[in-house]
Write a protein that holds these residues in place. Structure first.
Motif, PDB file in Angstrom:
ATOM      1  N   PHE A   1      26.706  53.743  34.411  1.00  0.00           N
ATOM      2  CA  PHE A   1      27.665  52.786  34.963  1.00  0.00           C
ATOM      3  C   PHE A   1      27.156  52.289  36.309  1.00  0.00           C
ATOM      4  CE2 PHE A   1      30.062  56.208  32.751  1.00  0.00           C
ATOM      5  CZ  PHE A   1      30.413  55.488  31.621  1.00  0.00           C
ATOM      6  N   SER A   2      27.720  51.175  36.753  1.00  0.00           N
ATOM      7  CA  SER A   2      27.275  50.615  38.027  1.00  0.00           C
ATOM      8  C   SER A   2      28.346  49.692  38.583  1.00  0.00           C
ATOM      9  CB  SER A   2      25.965  49.843  37.854  1.00  0.00           C
ATOM     10  OG  SER A   2      25.556  49.251  39.076  1.00  0.00           O
TER      11      SER A   2
ATOM     12  N   LYS B   1      30.585  40.458  35.456  1.00  0.00           N
ATOM     13  CA  LYS B   1      29.825  40.062  36.643  1.00  0.00           C
ATOM     14  C   LYS B   1      30.578  40.325  37.936  1.00  0.00           C
ATOM     15  CE  LYS B   1      26.669  38.640  33.863  1.00  0.00           C
ATOM     16  NZ  LYS B   1      25.489  39.492  33.655  1.00  0.00           N
ATOM     17  N   GLY B   2      31.829  40.691  37.871  1.00  0.00           N
ATOM     18  CA  GLY B   2      32.616  40.942  39.069  1.00  0.00           C
ATOM     19  C   GLY B   2      34.095  40.738  38.790  1.00  0.00           C
ATOM     20  N   ILE B   3      34.871  40.702  39.856  1.00  0.00           N
ATOM     21  CA  ILE B   3      36.313  40.560  39.695  1.00  0.00           C
ATOM     22  C   ILE B   3      36.673  39.210  39.090  1.00  0.00           C
ATOM     23  CG2 ILE B   3      36.616  39.669  42.036  1.00  0.00           C
ATOM     24  CD1 ILE B   3      38.991  41.997  40.069  1.00  0.00           C
ATOM     25  N   GLU B   4      35.842  38.177  39.324  1.00  0.00           N
ATOM     26  CA  GLU B   4      36.129  36.861  38.747  1.00  0.00           C
ATOM     27  C   GLU B   4      36.103  36.911  37.227  1.00  0.00           C
ATOM     28  OE1 GLU B   4      33.777  37.457  40.920  1.00  0.00           O
ATOM     29  OE2 GLU B   4      34.570  36.588  42.795  1.00  0.00           O
ATOM     30  N   THR B   5      35.165  37.679  36.666  1.00  0.00           N
ATOM     31  CA  THR B   5      35.098  37.823  35.211  1.00  0.00           C
ATOM     32  C   THR B   5      36.362  38.469  34.667  1.00  0.00           C
ATOM     33  OG1 THR B   5      32.697  38.079  35.407  1.00  0.00           O
ATOM     34  CG2 THR B   5      33.697  38.698  33.308  1.00  0.00           C
ATOM     35  N   LEU B   6      36.873  39.486  35.362  1.00  0.00           N
ATOM     36  CA  LEU B   6      38.082  40.168  34.901  1.00  0.00           C
ATOM     37  C   LEU B   6      39.305  39.263  34.991  1.00  0.00           C
ATOM     38  CD1 LEU B   6      37.578  43.701  36.513  1.00  0.00           C
ATOM     39  CD2 LEU B   6      37.111  42.996  34.170  1.00  0.00           C
ATOM     40  N   ILE B   7      39.366  38.442  36.033  1.00  0.00           N
ATOM     41  CA  ILE B   7      40.515  37.544  36.186  1.00  0.00           C
ATOM     42  C   ILE B   7      40.559  36.525  35.057  1.00  0.00           C
ATOM     43  CG2 ILE B   7      41.533  35.762  37.662  1.00  0.00           C
ATOM     44  CD1 ILE B   7      40.470  37.282  40.070  1.00  0.00           C
ATOM     45  N   SER B   8      39.395  35.994  34.679  1.00  0.00           N
ATOM     46  CA  SER B   8      39.354  34.941  33.664  1.00  0.00           C
ATOM     47  C   SER B   8      39.423  35.471  32.236  1.00  0.00           C
ATOM     48  CB  SER B   8      38.077  34.117  33.836  1.00  0.00           C
ATOM     49  OG  SER B   8      36.919  34.948  33.703  1.00  0.00           O
ATOM     50  N   SER B   9      39.251  36.777  32.047  1.00  0.00           N
ATOM     51  CA  SER B   9      39.274  37.344  30.703  1.00  0.00           C
ATOM     52  C   SER B   9      40.626  37.968  30.409  1.00  0.00           C
ATOM     53  CB  SER B   9      38.170  38.395  30.561  1.00  0.00           C
ATOM     54  OG  SER B   9      38.476  39.542  31.338  1.00  0.00           O
ATOM     55  N   LYS B  10      40.758  38.521  29.203  1.00  0.00           N
ATOM     56  CA  LYS B  10      41.974  39.205  28.788  1.00  0.00           C
ATOM     57  C   LYS B  10      41.723  40.686  28.518  1.00  0.00           C
ATOM     58  CE  LYS B  10      44.370  35.387  28.838  1.00  0.00           C
ATOM     59  NZ  LYS B  10      45.425  35.166  29.870  1.00  0.00           N
ATOM     60  N   ASP B  11      40.574  41.195  28.965  1.00  0.00           N
ATOM     61  CA  ASP B  11      40.199  42.576  28.679  1.00  0.00           C
ATOM     62  C   ASP B  11      41.034  43.554  29.508  1.00  0.00           C
ATOM     63  OD1 ASP B  11      38.236  41.783  26.904  1.00  0.00           O
ATOM     64  OD2 ASP B  11      36.704  41.617  28.460  1.00  0.00           O
ATOM     65  N   PRO B  12      41.251  44.764  28.986  1.00  0.00           N
ATOM     66  CA  PRO B  12      41.995  45.783  29.740  1.00  0.00           C
ATOM     67  C   PRO B  12      41.182  46.285  30.934  1.00  0.00           C
ATOM     68  CG  PRO B  12      41.148  46.697  27.689  1.00  0.00           C
ATOM     69  CD  PRO B  12      40.885  45.225  27.629  1.00  0.00           C
ATOM     70  N   ILE B  13      41.897  46.659  31.998  1.00  0.00           N
ATOM     71  CA  ILE B  13      41.278  47.097  33.243  1.00  0.00           C
ATOM     72  C   ILE B  13      41.852  48.462  33.618  1.00  0.00           C
ATOM     73  CG2 ILE B  13      40.872  46.525  35.667  1.00  0.00           C
ATOM     74  CD1 ILE B  13      41.475  43.617  34.938  1.00  0.00           C
TER      75      ILE B  13
ATOM     76  N   GLY C   1      37.185  50.005  21.519  1.00  0.00           N
ATOM     77  CA  GLY C   1      37.478  51.380  21.136  1.00  0.00           C
ATOM     78  C   GLY C   1      38.706  51.953  21.795  1.00  0.00           C
ATOM     79  N   GLY C   2      39.553  51.113  22.345  1.00  0.00           N
ATOM     80  CA  GLY C   2      40.756  51.591  22.995  1.00  0.00           C
ATOM     81  C   GLY C   2      40.572  51.941  24.457  1.00  0.00           C
ATOM     82  N   GLY C   3      39.406  51.621  24.996  1.00  0.00           N
ATOM     83  CA  GLY C   3      39.146  51.902  26.404  1.00  0.00           C
ATOM     84  C   GLY C   3      39.360  50.667  27.262  1.00  0.00           C
ATOM     85  N   VAL C   4      38.571  50.560  28.333  1.00  0.00           N
ATOM     86  CA  VAL C   4      38.703  49.443  29.266  1.00  0.00           C
ATOM     87  C   VAL C   4      37.352  48.766  29.434  1.00  0.00           C
ATOM     88  CG1 VAL C   4      40.614  50.510  30.511  1.00  0.00           C
ATOM     89  CG2 VAL C   4      38.269  50.930  31.270  1.00  0.00           C
ATOM     90  N   ALA C   5      37.399  47.507  29.875  1.00  0.00           N
ATOM     91  CA  ALA C   5      36.158  46.772  30.130  1.00  0.00           C
ATOM     92  C   ALA C   5      35.559  47.143  31.469  1.00  0.00           C
ATOM     93  CB  ALA C   5      36.422  45.267  30.073  1.00  0.00           C
TER      94      ALA C   5
ATOM     95  N   LEU D   1      37.965  47.775  47.545  1.00  0.00           N
ATOM     96  CA  LEU D   1      38.006  47.823  46.081  1.00  0.00           C
ATOM     97  C   LEU D   1      36.743  47.200  45.497  1.00  0.00           C
ATOM     98  CD1 LEU D   1      41.711  46.823  45.321  1.00  0.00           C
ATOM     99  CD2 LEU D   1      40.698  49.110  45.292  1.00  0.00           C
ATOM    100  N   VAL D   2      36.204  47.843  44.462  1.00  0.00           N
ATOM    101  CA  VAL D   2      35.043  47.345  43.738  1.00  0.00           C
ATOM    102  C   VAL D   2      35.288  47.473  42.244  1.00  0.00           C
ATOM    103  CG1 VAL D   2      33.368  47.851  45.564  1.00  0.00           C
ATOM    104  CG2 VAL D   2      33.931  49.609  43.882  1.00  0.00           C
ATOM    105  N   VAL D   3      34.440  46.813  41.467  1.00  0.00           N
ATOM    106  CA  VAL D   3      34.545  46.830  40.001  1.00  0.00           C
ATOM    107  C   VAL D   3      33.398  47.668  39.445  1.00  0.00           C
ATOM    108  CG1 VAL D   3      34.542  45.449  37.895  1.00  0.00           C
ATOM    109  CG2 VAL D   3      35.638  44.571  39.975  1.00  0.00           C
ATOM    110  N   VAL D   4      33.727  48.600  38.575  1.00  0.00           N
ATOM    111  CA  VAL D   4      32.734  49.443  37.902  1.00  0.00           C
ATOM    112  C   VAL D   4      32.736  49.109  36.421  1.00  0.00           C
ATOM    113  CG1 VAL D   4      31.966  51.795  37.432  1.00  0.00           C
ATOM    114  CG2 VAL D   4      33.111  51.268  39.581  1.00  0.00           C
TER     115      VAL D   4
END
Length: 498
Positions: A324-325, A247-259, A301-305, A177-180
């Protein structure tokens, strides 16, 4: 056991046959080809069949008997190839959905491995899913245990809870698994030379004797630091940098943004059960177009981070979408394999076949055919910069120019002060008070070497000190002479009075 040695005689006898049999005339050409071979094309329906046309090497597929066309010139054009309509299962003339869908990376690997088995394995590929939404891999695996399917072929990740109910073959591709995330291009700026080091590297002061001792030891690694700085700066200046707030999965864990995640993938369970991300933050996505649209819209805009998906799919997705990257590192280690019931001998034999594909290079060739695309690295969309530009260095030029100007002003002030101390008296004594003469004398003074100026300054100081000393001696001698004369006058006056 006797050996038959009349093979050539038998072959010649067969080639000389000229007769009409049940299927039509039988005759061979000098090249040993069958003259006007013709076959019926039949459509099997249940226990019966119907003829839907003919095939011959003279005219190809057609609905008329081939012998009717032998007197005409051959016509093998695609427009002339025609059969009567086929009646498919369910008494329909429309081709069933899925008959032309069995192609792709996993299918090619499975077919290639199947062909390497030492025995024939008849199989029938059955599509799983409704064709619009991604099916659940765990559900497909469960259908093997219930006997609905004998095996599962597809992008099935080998994970712990699945290995408890089925046997997997040797993995044929790695796909963790990776983060895009959406990225923006970060061109090299005028202050790019500061970026290889953090602010602490530039601003840290050395205080105290012990710190200076450590600094001496630090000098031994300056060469290594310099090499790393050069390499980092070269990368910053010559390769277009990509920047993202994720910056990676750590950023997503600490935030509240949709995935976002691929529907049917094990990514959902992993994010919820292993990483503790609330399920309300997860949004299922089906197609690459859904990925791109959700990432472009963003959370506002109703999308994901960001989107979390398996590496193989992400590489294919990014091959044609350069905005994207992948951010951060691959945070799970997973692989794909084919699933079979427990203790199935096919699982072992297919594993051996997959290893052979890997050894002979066929596995890599299939991977490159389906999963490797280089649209973003083509010449028209390359991230590399062909030449360095002035804007990448004007910050350095500005600092250098400011330093040179400051040094020049300090030097000029020092020269003016030195000139005023050493040459002002000479200029005044020479009687030349014109500005041009003073400027010329000043420029001559500046042109002299610093050592000469210092030596001359010392000589002038010594001369001035000597002149002051001579003046003081003359003044003292004059005072003594006047005092002696005064005393003599007083003595004469006393004598006369006596």
């Amino acid at each position: 056991m006797s050996i038959f040695d009349g093979g050539n005689l038998l072959l010649n006898s067969i080639l000389q046959v000229n007769m009409t049999g049940v299927t039509g005339p039988i005759k061979f050409t000098p090249d040993r080809d069958f003259i006007y071979p013709a076959f019926e094309v039949i459509n099997v329906i249940g226990t019966g069949f119907r003829r839907i046309g003919y095939w011959s090497n003279y005219s190809g597929l057609l609905v008329l008997p081939p012998e009717m066309l032998y007197t005409k010139p051959p016509n093998r054009s695609s427009a002339n190839q025609r059969l009567y309509s086929v009646i498919w299962l369910g008494q329909t003339t429309q081709r069933p959905q899925g008959t032309d869908m069995f192609k792709g990376y996993c299918i090619d690997v499975f077919t290639a491995a199947l062909n390497l088995l030492p025995y024939a394995v008849p199989c029938k590929l059955i599509p799983f899913g409704d064709g619009s939404n991604n099916p659940s891999s765990i559900e497909l695996v469960h259908l093997i245990t219930t006997g609905v399917y004998d095996a599962a072929v597809g992008d099935i990740a080998i994970i712990t809870n699945r290995t408890r109910i089925v046997d997997f073959t040797q993995p044929y591709v790695k796909s963790g698994l990776v983060v895009v995330a959406k990225v923006r291009r970060l061109n090299s700026s005028a202050w790019a030379f500061l970026r290889p080091f953090t602010p602490m590297m530039w601003e840290e002061n050395t205080i105290g004797t012990l710190g200076r001792v450590v600094l001496i030891i630090w000098l031994f690694v300056v060469l290594i630091i310099n090499s790393n700085y050069t390499a980092s700066l070269t990368s910053i200046l010559t390769v277009q940098q990509l920047s993202s707030s994720i910056k990676g999965i750590e950023t997503l864990i600490s935030s509240k943004d949709p995935i976002g995640y691929q529907q049917g993938s094990y990514a959902q369970n992993y994010l919820v059960e292993e990483l503790g991300i609330h399920e309300s933050r997860l949004f299922p996505l089906n197609t690459p177009e859904d990925y791109a649209e959700a990432l472009k819209d963003g959370p506002q805009g109703g999308g994901v981070a960001a989107v979390v998906d398996e590496r193989a799919y992400v590489d294919l997705f990014l091959s044609t979408r350069c905005e994207f990257s992948i951010v951060g590192q691959e945070f799970t280690k997973a692989e794909w394999g084919f699933a079979f019931p427990h203790d199935s001998p096919l699982a072992i034999d297919m594993s051996t076949a997959i290893l052979k594909l890997s050894e002979n290079g066929d596995l890599q060739r299939i991977h490159d055919k389906w999963l490797m695309s280089s649209a973003c690295t083509s010449q028209s969309t390359t991230f590399e910069v062909d030449r360095l530009q002035l804007k990448s260095f004007w910050g350095l030029f500005a600092i250098c120019g400011f330093a040179c100007l400051l040094a020049f002003l300090v030097y000029l002030i020092m020269m003016v002060r030195q000139f005023s101390r050493n040459y002002s008296d000479d200029v005044e004594s020479s009687g030349s008070s014109s500005g041009s003469k003073r400027i010329q004398t000043f420029l001559t003074f500046v042109d002299e070497k610093e050592l000469d100026v210092k030596n001359r300054s010392k000589r002038r100081q010594m001369e001035k000190a000597s002149n002051r000393s001579v003046g003081e001696d003359e003044s003292t001698n004059g005072s003594k002479k006047r005092y002696t004369e005064s005393c003599s006058s007083k003595s004469l006056d006393k004598g006369e009075e006596a």
